[in-house]
Design an enzyme around this catalytic site. Structure first.
Site, PDB file in Angstrom:
ATOM      1  N   ASP A  65       6.748 -36.086  36.670  1.00  0.00           N
ATOM      2  CA  ASP A  65       6.296 -36.281  38.268  1.00  0.00           C
ATOM      3  C   ASP A  65       4.651 -35.925  37.785  1.00  0.00           C
ATOM      4  O   ASP A  65       4.447 -34.779  37.662  1.00  0.00           O
ATOM      5  CB  ASP A  65       6.690 -35.507  39.309  1.00  0.00           C
ATOM      6  CG  ASP A  65       6.135 -35.563  40.506  1.00  0.00           C
ATOM      7  OD1 ASP A  65       4.979 -36.490  40.659  1.00  0.00           O
ATOM      8  OD2 ASP A  65       6.701 -35.067  41.531  1.00  0.00           O
ATOM      9  N   TYR A 161      -6.687 -45.783  48.395  1.00  0.00           N
ATOM     10  CA  TYR A 161      -6.518 -46.280  46.931  1.00  0.00           C
ATOM     11  C   TYR A 161      -7.802 -46.697  46.303  1.00  0.00           C
ATOM     12  O   TYR A 161      -7.773 -46.285  44.974  1.00  0.00           O
ATOM     13  CB  TYR A 161      -5.789 -47.411  47.241  1.00  0.00           C
ATOM     14  CG  TYR A 161      -5.440 -48.357  45.948  1.00  0.00           C
ATOM     15  CD1 TYR A 161      -4.289 -47.759  45.139  1.00  0.00           C
ATOM     16  CD2 TYR A 161      -6.166 -49.309  45.456  1.00  0.00           C
ATOM     17  CE1 TYR A 161      -3.905 -48.501  43.938  1.00  0.00           C
ATOM     18  CE2 TYR A 161      -5.809 -49.932  44.307  1.00  0.00           C
ATOM     19  CZ  TYR A 161      -4.673 -49.452  43.556  1.00  0.00           C
ATOM     20  OH  TYR A 161      -4.321 -50.025  42.332  1.00  0.00           O
TER      21      TYR A 161
END
Length: 256
Positions: A65, A161
């Site tokens: 992760d 983003y």
């Protein structure tokens, strides 16, 4: 359209780690690296997906992760313990939160944080441990997956983003400058709108898809096959004098 060149064995003897390798661009690049002769660690927080992808004899899955420093550190440490210190790392894991990301006045702080946690903090942590490992083996090549949204106003409705990818581009240049004299190269690939699971929301909306494709001078969406060769080049010794570069492979999207 000319055929995409096949594998040439240019990564024989290399050990690579690719983040976000369970699917999409990451999976395609990891598979191509295997075909080019590298040992490849398929790293993804989707541990089952990584196991499914890493089927070759020279591949192994790594549960990682990228938002969790302990997870990233443990992944690199496990590889090192087995003699798999990567001399090639592809920083590719990313998210784009369709339906949540928005123009800045409408953007929730939580969406900003979740996007930056993966795309930018995740890039930082991957770079941190990739560089630490490469310093022990005399260098290596790191390739980041950027975005046209980080270069121009292509992502005006995707504030989180686009800004995370712009940050990644700057981070790559900074790390390239810091470690160029220690044998570590860092370059960024700028893909086009590429039809993978990440952008299924657009792919399933004919009007939205047509609007994006209309902004690509070569007249079509990108595919993972369009990108693999550039990652191979930047990972290989053929690009030994390239660092700090941003290589657009986007059908001309960022030239407009």
């Amino acid at each position: 359209m000319s055929p995409v060149p096949g594998p040439s064995g240019r990564l024989s003897g290399k050990t690579a780690l690719v983040t976000g390798a369970a699917a999409g661009i990451g999976r395609a690049v990891a598979d191509r690296f295997v075909a080019e002769g590298a040992r490849v660690a398929y790293a993804d927080r989707d541990a089952a997906g990584a196991r499914t992808a890493a089927t070759a004899a020279t591949a192994r899955p790594v549960a990682m992760d990228v938002t969790d420093e302990q997870s990233v550190a443990a992944g690199f440490a496990a590889l090192a313990a087995d003699g798999w210190v990567p001399d090639v790392v592809v920083v590719n894991a990313g998210v784009q939160l369709f339906g949540e990301d928005a123009a800045v006045a409408d953007l929730d702080l939580d969406v900003w944080r979740r996007t930056h946690d993966v795309n930018l903090t995740g890039a930082f942590l991957t770079l941190k441990y990739a560089v630490r490992g490469m310093l022990t083996i005399g260098g290596g090549s790191i390739v980041l997956s950027g975005s046209p949204t980080g270069v121009r106003g292509e992502g005006s409705d995707f504030t989180a983003y686009a800004s995370s990818k712009a940050g990644m581009h700057g981070l790559g240049r900074t790390v390239a400058a810091a470690y160029a004299n220690r044998g570590i190269r860092v370059n960024t690939v700028i893909p086009p709108y590429t039809e993978t699971g990440l952008v299924s929301t657009i792919t399933q909306d004919p009007a939205a898809r047509a609007a994006i494709v209309s902004r690509i001078p070569m007249g079509r969406a990108g595919t993972t096959a369009d990108l693999e060769g550039v990652y191979v080049f930047l990972a290989s010794d053929d690009s030994a004098f390239a660092t700090g570069a941003a290589v657009a492979v986007d059908g001309g999207m960022t030239t407009l």
